[in-house]
Write an enzyme that holds these catalytic residues in place. Structure first.
Site, mmCIF file in Angstrom:
data_model
loop_
_atom_site.group_PDB
_atom_site.id
_atom_site.type_symbol
_atom_site.label_atom_id
_atom_site.label_comp_id
_atom_site.label_asym_id
_atom_site.label_seq_id
_atom_site.Cartn_x
_atom_site.Cartn_y
_atom_site.Cartn_z
ATOM 1 N N PRO A 1 0.801 -1.225 0.000
ATOM 2 C CA PRO A 1 0.000 0.000 0.000
ATOM 3 C C PRO A 1 0.833 1.274 0.000
ATOM 4 C CG PRO A 1 -0.208 -1.168 2.088
ATOM 5 C CD PRO A 1 0.598 -2.028 1.187
ATOM 6 N N GLU A 2 0.515 2.162 -0.901
ATOM 7 C CA GLU A 2 1.031 3.518 -0.887
ATOM 8 C C GLU A 2 -0.165 4.411 -0.543
ATOM 9 O OE1 GLU A 2 3.585 4.231 -4.308
ATOM 10 O OE2 GLU A 2 4.186 2.138 -4.350
#
Length: 282
Positions: free
Chosen positions: A2-3
DNA sequence: ACTAAAGCCTGGCTGC
DNA sequence: TGCAGCCAGGCTTTAG
């Protein structure tokens, strides 16, 4: 992995299901998940507490509680929330379970054990180590072109590495950093203070456009209602990426093969023709 | 004050 | 087929 857009997606998902839900019982089965607190103290502090609002700062989730505490959660690489029936069996890598007052449980599952939870007073969130030094939100009013330009001027680091530094530019991870540099035609090894103003402007616009597009994609594509990890269910997110993990494939602009190099300890992908090498160093 | 690099982790993949 | 070793990478810590 996840960014910022994936974390935003998780925050929005949790915001739909958690507010006004009370934790009847919390169980933590891996002590390192909660760092400084013991699992017992951590769980006791959550017992009988109600979720109020779910927020986000950078890649950190902020789960605000009726006790005036906030549960800061970082998913790191493989962390994810699961929203399951109360009696669902924990998965192999489920390290925490919050049993709710509606017959469901919110489980935290993390294959690689990088994720962390930190329970703090809500009034002190901004002063915590993980939040204190973060750069402005990249889609907020403080992230101006002037801010980015000044940040670049002050650093001699490679552009790719600078973009991953959450205290300088917030929200990008390896994937979006690589995509943003490609969009702005900046070689990833260019020292930040040698990026010309016009390219800095292109980069500024690319960062925002890429993050906005990814958030938009996450908000419209169908997700598995039981798995809250920001990834897309039944769709190939990778199709939207034009250079990441495409070593040897033709550049979408000039058809030159995409190259891969190591920066820090991680892979950087770029087009050697579109993203001209900086004036040599060594 | 800055930058660089090791370390944390497990599972999937590659090559012998 | 088995297995050693590499790779994925966000962030903290340590060293320079």
């Amino acid at each position: 992995m996840p960014e910022l857009p994936e974390v935003e997606s998780v925050a929005r998902h949790l915001q739909r299901i958690l507010p006004n839900r009370t934790i009847e019982q919390a169980i933590v089965t891996r002590a390192t998940l909660v760092e400084e607190a013991t699992p017992e103290a951590f769980c006791a502090r959550l017992q009988g507490v109600t979720f109020t609002e779910i927020g986000r700062r950078g890649k950190h989730l902020l789960l605000h509680l009726s006790s005036n505490d906030t549960l800061i959660t970082h998913l790191r690489m493989t962390g994810r929330f699961l929203y399951l029936d109360r009696d669902a069996t924990p998965l192999k890598h489920t390290h925490a379970r919050f049993f709710l007052d509606n017959g469901k449980q919110l489980a935290f599952d993390d294959q690689r054990h990088f994720g962390r939870m930190h329970l703090v007073k809500s009034s002190e969130v901004a002063d915590t180590r993980e939040i204190r030094d973060l750069a402005p939100e990249p889609l907020g009013p403080e992230f101006t072109f002037g801010y980015l330009k000044q940040t670049l001027v002050k650093s001699s680091r490679d552009m790719k590495e600078l973009l991953l530094d959450q205290t300088r530019v917030l929200g990008l991870g390896n994937i979006y950093a690589v995509e943003a540099l490609f969009a702005a035609r900046i070689h990833p090894e260019t020292p930040a203070n040698l990026v010309p103003g016009r390219k800095a402007k292109d980069l500024y616009e690319a960062i925002q456009a890429i993050l906005e597009a990814a958030i938009e994609a996450g908000s419209t594509i169908q997700t598995d209602p039981e798995v809250i990890d920001g990834s897309y269910f039944g769709n190939s997110f990778e199709e939207a990426l034009v250079v990441y993990d495409r070593e040897g494939e033709p550049c979408i602009r000039c058809e030159s093969p995409i190259a891969r190099i190591r920066q820090g300890q991680r892979s950087t992908y770029f087009c050697p023709k579109c993203q001209k090498a900086p004036k040599k160093k060594d």
